[in-house]
Design an enzyme around this catalytic site. Structure first.
Site, PDB file in Angstrom:
ATOM      1  N   ARG A   1      -6.847 -14.320 -22.104  1.00 15.68           N
ATOM      2  CA  ARG A   1      -6.024 -15.025 -21.109  1.00 15.68           C
ATOM      3  C   ARG A   1      -6.769 -15.186 -19.792  1.00 15.68           C
ATOM      4  O   ARG A   1      -6.590 -16.183 -19.078  1.00 15.68           O
ATOM      5  CB  ARG A   1      -4.706 -14.268 -20.915  1.00 15.68           C
ATOM      6  CG  ARG A   1      -3.777 -14.406 -22.144  1.00 15.68           C
ATOM      7  CD  ARG A   1      -2.826 -13.252 -22.245  1.00 15.68           C
ATOM      8  NE  ARG A   1      -1.779 -13.428 -23.251  1.00 15.68           N
ATOM      9  CZ  ARG A   1      -1.896 -13.075 -24.541  1.00 15.68           C
ATOM     10  NH1 ARG A   1      -3.027 -12.568 -24.998  1.00 15.68           N
ATOM     11  NH2 ARG A   1      -0.870 -13.230 -25.384  1.00 15.68           N
TER      12      ARG A   1
ATOM     13  N   ARG B   1      -4.630 -17.697 -42.209  1.00 13.56           N
ATOM     14  CA  ARG B   1      -3.479 -17.230 -41.413  1.00 13.56           C
ATOM     15  C   ARG B   1      -2.525 -18.384 -41.058  1.00 13.56           C
ATOM     16  O   ARG B   1      -2.971 -19.511 -40.828  1.00 13.56           O
ATOM     17  CB  ARG B   1      -3.981 -16.508 -40.158  1.00 13.56           C
ATOM     18  CG  ARG B   1      -4.771 -15.264 -40.569  1.00 13.56           C
ATOM     19  CD  ARG B   1      -5.182 -14.426 -39.404  1.00 13.56           C
ATOM     20  NE  ARG B   1      -4.040 -13.844 -38.710  1.00 13.56           N
ATOM     21  CZ  ARG B   1      -4.146 -13.181 -37.571  1.00 13.56           C
ATOM     22  NH1 ARG B   1      -5.323 -13.024 -37.003  1.00 13.56           N
ATOM     23  NH2 ARG B   1      -3.081 -12.672 -37.011  1.00 13.56           N
TER      24      ARG B   1
ATOM     25  N   SER C   1       6.540 -12.993 -31.565  1.00 10.00           N
ATOM     26  CA  SER C   1       5.083 -13.182 -31.497  1.00 10.00           C
ATOM     27  C   SER C   1       4.660 -13.615 -30.107  1.00 10.00           C
ATOM     28  O   SER C   1       5.042 -14.682 -29.625  1.00 10.00           O
ATOM     29  CB  SER C   1       4.645 -14.236 -32.517  1.00 10.00           C
ATOM     30  OG  SER C   1       3.327 -14.649 -32.221  1.00 10.00           O
TER      31      SER C   1
ATOM     32  N   ASP D   1      -0.220  -3.801 -33.555  1.00 11.75           N
ATOM     33  CA  ASP D   1      -1.592  -3.669 -34.070  1.00 11.75           C
ATOM     34  C   ASP D   1      -1.948  -2.225 -34.406  1.00 11.75           C
ATOM     35  O   ASP D   1      -3.050  -1.963 -34.895  1.00 11.75           O
ATOM     36  CB  ASP D   1      -2.594  -4.200 -33.035  1.00 11.75           C
ATOM     37  CG  ASP D   1      -2.492  -5.708 -32.889  1.00 11.75           C
ATOM     38  OD1 ASP D   1      -2.065  -6.375 -33.853  1.00 11.75           O
ATOM     39  OD2 ASP D   1      -2.835  -6.222 -31.811  1.00 11.75           O
TER      40      ASP D   1
ATOM     41  N   LYS E   1      -1.589 -10.553 -40.583  1.00 11.99           N
ATOM     42  CA  LYS E   1      -2.601 -10.258 -39.554  1.00 11.99           C
ATOM     43  C   LYS E   1      -3.987 -10.595 -40.113  1.00 11.99           C
ATOM     44  O   LYS E   1      -4.089 -11.342 -41.069  1.00 11.99           O
ATOM     45  CB  LYS E   1      -2.481  -8.789 -39.125  1.00 11.99           C
ATOM     46  CG  LYS E   1      -1.164  -8.486 -38.408  1.00 11.99           C
ATOM     47  CD  LYS E   1      -1.089  -9.179 -37.068  1.00 11.99           C
ATOM     48  CE  LYS E   1       0.219  -8.917 -36.363  1.00 11.99           C
ATOM     49  NZ  LYS E   1       0.363  -9.740 -35.154  1.00 11.99           N
TER      50      LYS E   1
ATOM     51  N   ARG F   1      -9.451  -3.585 -37.550  1.00 13.23           N
ATOM     52  CA  ARG F   1      -8.617  -2.384 -37.387  1.00 13.23           C
ATOM     53  C   ARG F   1      -8.549  -1.568 -38.682  1.00 13.23           C
ATOM     54  O   ARG F   1      -8.352  -0.356 -38.647  1.00 13.23           O
ATOM     55  CB  ARG F   1      -7.218  -2.760 -36.898  1.00 13.23           C
ATOM     56  CG  ARG F   1      -7.259  -3.411 -35.522  1.00 13.23           C
ATOM     57  CD  ARG F   1      -5.923  -3.483 -34.836  1.00 13.23           C
ATOM     58  NE  ARG F   1      -5.914  -4.560 -33.853  1.00 13.23           N
ATOM     59  CZ  ARG F   1      -6.444  -4.471 -32.636  1.00 13.23           C
ATOM     60  NH1 ARG F   1      -7.006  -3.367 -32.234  1.00 13.23           N
ATOM     61  NH2 ARG F   1      -6.399  -5.500 -31.814  1.00 13.23           N
TER      62      ARG F   1
END
Ligand code: S3P
Length: 441
Positions: free
Chosen positions: A27, A123, A168, A321, A348, A395
């Protein structure tokens, strides 16, 4: 592919800093581009996902450089100032980069193509293209609206009101970014609050944004489009999602005592720490302070005997997450840890429910799979000794390397290179604390 193997760790000790927050870093680059003049970003995450967002902003006219002191300097083009990129934007592994930038470009009268790696290309993007179509943009994608996708932006976008059908922050943020170059007021209603970094960043840059409560817990966020934004300096705290890996490593490795410095403590992100405390973790927050609109603290973590709990479903958005690493903590907790309400985990970077369950089973953990989550039954000694498939998911890789720090036999992951997307230097940092993670020849 680079295989890594994690052997039983020594007790972890020392102060440490994890890299910058991934969500805020994306961002910061985007908002620096939306302002006119020079913005300086300190603490930017230099992971592959964020570097792809920097390349995308450069391809549309921003001038972005890294200063000698490792600050990043963005010369923005202003709202309305983006130009058509010559080539497809390659977003690599990053759902956040792809979705936020699709929103950003929707109200510009040009074509932008998006491509990504094998994980990102599976995705779902319909959750983005549906609301963005209402502004007037058009989307041409692969079957089922997956990448590659070309956005045909719109010259005269119309503002929208949209209620999120799925909790989301990426969808919310895509709409809020589309609202920037759309005249009038755009409203997003989120029945369940999700991370609010976009809203905070808008406030920091002086965008006219109002946030009202909606229903029991929800929010209605309204943005007035086409502001003239002036450059601002930004500070990126370190990533609470990344900090969760050394935190859990310390909790499960007897004798550990670590302090993780400067961690972002935005309440929309700290669910993992509350959950671990509920499980009996010795975690305390010290030196709490506010930096550029985001709260920050140092986290003190000591080895703890954990007890399984039922994680409240409504906590999911604030720790979405962190379920893979929570599964690792749960593997050593007394009794069952029940994690439900997590259907989103299936879309994810990998299907994190199926992939975690398969890897845990291979390592000798007792786990059962549900449509919307999993239940892990902990024990004090876990066999390990397996090679886990990471499915291009950073992850998953970091979670199983953390598991290997405490198992009887080492745990191997089939691809450690994916960790670069969010946590460059993970292995050196963990080894500096007491881990023994090596290349598997
Ligand atoms: C993110 C939002 C979350 C999270 C992702 C980063 C963001 O995704 O899983 O890693 O920066 O907005 P969803 O919005 O799809 O839940």
């Amino acid at each position: 592919m680079s295989n890594l193997i994690s052997h039983k760790a020594d007790p972890l000790s020392g102060p440490l800093k994890v890299p910058g927050d991934k969500s805020i870093s994306h961002r910061a680059l985007i908002m620096g581009t939306m302002a006119i003049g020079q913005s300086r970003i300190s603490g930017l995450l230099e992971g592959e996902d964020v570097l792809n967002t920097a390349e995308a902003m450069k391809a549309m006219g921003a001038d972005i450089t890294r200063a000698e002191n490792s600050d990043w300097i963005v010369y923005g083009v202003g709202v309305g100032g983006l130009c058509e990129p010559e080539n497809a934007l390659d977003m690599g592994n990053s759902g956040t980069g792809a979705r936020l930038i699709m929103g950003l470009v929707a109200p510009y009268p040009f074509h932008t193509s998006f491509i990504g790696d094998a994980s990102l290309s599976t995705r779902p993007m319909k959750r983005i293209t549906d609301p963005l179509s209402k502004f007037g943009a058009e989307f041409h994608g692969a079957e089922g609206m997956t990448l590659p996708i070309t956005v045909s932006g719109i010259m005269d976008p119309v503002p929208i009101e949209y209620e999120l059908p799925v909790a989301s922050a990426q969808v919310k943020s895509a709409i809020l970014l589309a609202a920037l170059n759309t005249p009038g007021k755009t409203t997003v209603i989120e029945p369940t609050p999700t991370r609010d970094h976009t809203e905070r960043m808008f406030e920091h840059f002086g965008v006219t944004i109002s946030i009202a409560s909606h229903g029991t817990n929800g929010k209605a966020i309204t943005v007035t489009g086409q502001p003239e934004l002036k450059a601002r300096d930004m500070y990126v705290p370190t990533d609470p999602s990344s900090a969760a890996f050394p935190a859990v490593a310390a909790l499960i490795t007897p004798g550990s005592d670590i302090i993780i410095e400067n961690v972002g403590m935005n309440p929309s992100r700290t669910g993992i720490y509350i959950t671990l405390q509920d499980m009996g973790a010795d975690i305390s927050f010290i030196n709490q302070r506010l930096e550029c609109g985001e709260s920050v603290a140092d986290i003190h973590v000591k080895y703890s005997e954990l007890t399984g709990i039922t994680v409240p479903k409504d906590r999911a958005p604030s720790m979405i997450d962190e379920y893979p690493i929570l599964c690792i903590a749960a593997s050593f907790a007394k009794g069952d840890t029940i994690m439900r309400g997590l259907a989103e985990l299936r879309v994810k970077e990998s299907d994190r429910i199926a992939v975690m369950v398969a890897g845990l089973k291979a390592c000798g953990v007792t786990v059962s799979e549900h449509d919307d989550g999993m239940t892990v039954t902990g024990k004090t000694a876990i066999e390990g000794g397996a090679k886990v498939a990471t499915h291009l998911d950073h992850r998953i890789a970091m979670s199983f390397l953390t598991l290997g720090m405490r198992t009887e036999n080492p745990v191997e992951v089939d691809d450690g290179s994916v960790i670069e997307t969010s946590f460059p230097g993970f292995r050196a940092l963990m080894n500096g604390l007491g881990a023994r993670i090596e290349d598997k020849k």
